[in-house]
Design an enzyme around this catalytic site. Sequence first.
Site, short mmCIF file in Angstrom:
data_model
loop_
_atom_site.label_atom_id
_atom_site.label_comp_id
_atom_site.label_asym_id
_atom_site.label_seq_id
_atom_site.Cartn_x
_atom_site.Cartn_y
_atom_site.Cartn_z
N ASP A 62 -1.48 -1.15 6.18
CA ASP A 62 -1.52 -0.75 7.59
C ASP A 62 -2.63 -1.44 8.36
O ASP A 62 -2.86 -1.16 9.52
CB ASP A 62 -1.64 0.78 7.72
CG ASP A 62 -2.88 1.30 7.02
OD1 ASP A 62 -3.74 0.47 6.64
OD2 ASP A 62 -3.00 2.52 6.83
N ASP A 93 -6.94 -1.83 4.87
CA ASP A 93 -6.42 -2.88 4.00
C ASP A 93 -6.86 -4.27 4.44
O ASP A 93 -6.44 -5.27 3.87
CB ASP A 93 -4.87 -2.85 4.00
CG ASP A 93 -4.35 -1.52 3.50
OD1 ASP A 93 -5.01 -0.95 2.62
OD2 ASP A 93 -3.31 -1.06 3.97
N GLY A 145 -4.73 4.98 -3.50
CA GLY A 145 -5.96 5.67 -3.87
C GLY A 145 -5.64 6.98 -4.58
O GLY A 145 -6.52 7.67 -5.11
N LYS A 157 -9.26 -2.96 -3.10
CA LYS A 157 -7.89 -3.47 -2.90
C LYS A 157 -7.83 -4.99 -2.96
O LYS A 157 -6.93 -5.57 -3.57
CB LYS A 157 -7.32 -2.97 -1.57
CG LYS A 157 -7.01 -1.48 -1.61
CD LYS A 157 -6.38 -1.00 -0.33
CE LYS A 157 -6.03 0.48 -0.44
NZ LYS A 157 -5.49 1.01 0.81
N ASP A 175 0.88 -1.15 0.00
CA ASP A 175 0.00 0.00 0.00
C ASP A 175 0.94 1.22 0.00
O ASP A 175 2.01 1.15 0.59
CB ASP A 175 -0.83 -0.05 1.29
CG ASP A 175 -1.84 1.08 1.34
OD1 ASP A 175 -2.50 1.30 0.32
OD2 ASP A 175 -1.92 1.75 2.38
N LYS A 176 0.56 2.31 -0.66
CA LYS A 176 1.52 3.43 -0.75
C LYS A 176 1.57 4.26 0.54
O LYS A 176 2.58 4.30 1.22
CB LYS A 176 1.20 4.36 -1.93
CG LYS A 176 2.16 5.56 -2.00
CD LYS A 176 1.83 6.51 -3.13
CE LYS A 176 0.94 7.64 -2.75
NZ LYS A 176 1.35 8.64 -1.82
N THR A 177 0.45 4.91 0.86
CA THR A 177 0.48 5.92 1.92
C THR A 177 0.73 5.29 3.28
O THR A 177 -0.02 4.42 3.71
CB THR A 177 -0.84 6.71 1.92
OG1 THR A 177 -1.09 7.11 0.59
CG2 THR A 177 -0.75 7.92 2.82
#
Length: 687
Positions: A576, A580, A530, A557, A381-383
């Site tokens: 996180d 997710d 996102g 996701k 996941d990016k953030t």
Amino acid sequence: MGGHNHHHKHTAEKYHHRHKHKDIHKHTPEHLDHKKHTPEHSGHVHHIEDFKRRFIVSIILTIPVLLLSEMIQKWFGFEITIPMQKWVLLTLSSVIYFYGGYPFLKGLLQEIKKKQPGMMTLIGTAISVAFFYSAFTVFVGFGKEFFWELATLIDVMLIGHYIEAKSVLGASRALEELVKIMPTTAHLVKDSQVIEIPVSKLKKGDIVLIKPGEKIPSDGIVIEGESYVNESLLTGESKPVLKKKGSKVIGGSINEQGVLKVRIEKTGEETYLSQVIKLVKQAQESRSKTQDLANKAAAFLFYIAVAVGTATYIFWFFYGSPDFALERAVTVLVIACPHALGLAVPLVVALSTSITAKNGILIRDRRAFEQAKDLTAIIFDKTGTLTEGKFGVTDVISFIDEDDFLKIAASIERNSEHIIAKAIVDFSKRKGIKPADVSDYRTIPGKGAFGIVEGKQVYVGSPNLVKELGIEIQDERIVKLQKQGKTVVFVIIDGTLAGAFALADRIKPQSYEAVKQLKSMGIKVFMLTGDAEEVAKTVSEELEIDDYFAQVLPHEKAEKVQLLKDHGYKVAMVGDGINDAPALVTADVGIAIGAGTDVAIESADIILVKSNPADVPKIIKLSKVTYSKMVQNLWWAAGYNIVAIPLAAGILYNYGLVIQPAIGALLMSISTVIVAINSQTLRRYKV
């Protein structure tokens, strides 16, 4: 559509399986009190004590058995004869067989009832054959008795099982070491007085005082004071962490410098440490695939031993003498049973679980951890996972001296509470720039701010502000930054463009290393976010990620994870754990990152306490090392049979090479020692 339903069913099962797990562990101790054992814990301790008692009695009785055995006397060249020698031997051996061998005989019956022969069937058969054959020789008065082999076999088996039971506890011993981290008393602040109370008496909302060098008694929040706290034993974070008002602290970590006042937020069961201990216990109890492998190996050996033993008996019955035939067949059955098989897996499980826990990697599901070695794709996941999840300055473009540029911009932005302004001020502070005084400061709503710094008229603001002032942006670098989806802030001094800042969610320094390592292991790296396409593209290019999915809504996701699985990848999802969760459950291995003190993430198989993406390649490496250690151990444990069984059967009898059960037992003990030492080499493995 069918596939889709199946996927949901699988997900539901995985959820169910996890929640089921949760209930089993309702009996963990209420507080981390050394005195209180869980019912199952005390059962286990009793189990160990039982093995120990049986072992001590057997070993004491083994001494006279050895001294009175013909074979041993012949080997060591001494002689002891007493009246009724054989009968004395039979009596002593009967006690060893029925008392010492009881756990194995009981296990044998249980396995046969279940029609699942395994370890106990193998041991039970070996000791029974040795005992009844030897008793038979006493009654008929001819043939070689096996009493001393029987005695040593039971001794070695008991010590083996004692070590095994202890190693399962030993893993919990790693936990007990964790429990010892907890201080026993706390300084409670009550009506401006400080009183000493036991930690177990602490309640939520209590205020405690922690002096330098003391341990923090329980999880809480700092309400006064500032200090560095060492959390390395708990989270694996090597550098002491700065704690000030509002910071969370973990029970068991060490306060290094200042005096802190902490309001207790969690006690007993809820604390980070209890959660970790519960998890590690759970991981040790969750069966591992390799454990099933060990049982299969034992069953296989049992069948082989019975088959070879029978064949041996038939062969020597016709080509030798009946008593020689029986002795050979017994030897085959006695030798086929490797003690080390019972240790091969538990020792490794125990060690790997404590190594990972000390590194801030918590395993909730052993099977998932074992699967990590086969992963072919990782989705991040990016953030907050690959990036810091905080807005920061990524680029500075300046047409004047950069220090002056930073000083002027920071002087204006210092007056604003805006997130962008704060990021610019932080950035210049880190560069050691001191802001100057500003006069005539005013904000331009929605566009920026104006002020006079050292006699210069300064505007700091958005592209709209630049447009309004009629200034053209021609610099290619600035245009490129805007295309990347970054937020660009301009600085205009005395009517000319002096430069710009680009801001974005900053990439964590460790992310580069994580992606590089995973790719070098031949694993494909994907990113989910996102965020808009441009932002996703910029971050994935910067990190050299194989591919990315942009503008993915939280509920989509899991679909992306399924998509990769449908393409034949073995997928791990790293996120996180909050939005997710479905994706973590859908993945083959779900890894929750940056859980910090919130360990109770239901949806993850593996939890990373630190927010460090570079821990992901560590998991894979550890999984590989752990698995190969287990397989090596199984080979060491059962492998010697490849040589020993044919020799015991008398395959080289004509060449004068016949293996005695004693030698078999010795080989067996050596393989046990090798397995124990081989497992310990895991300790040296640097994560």
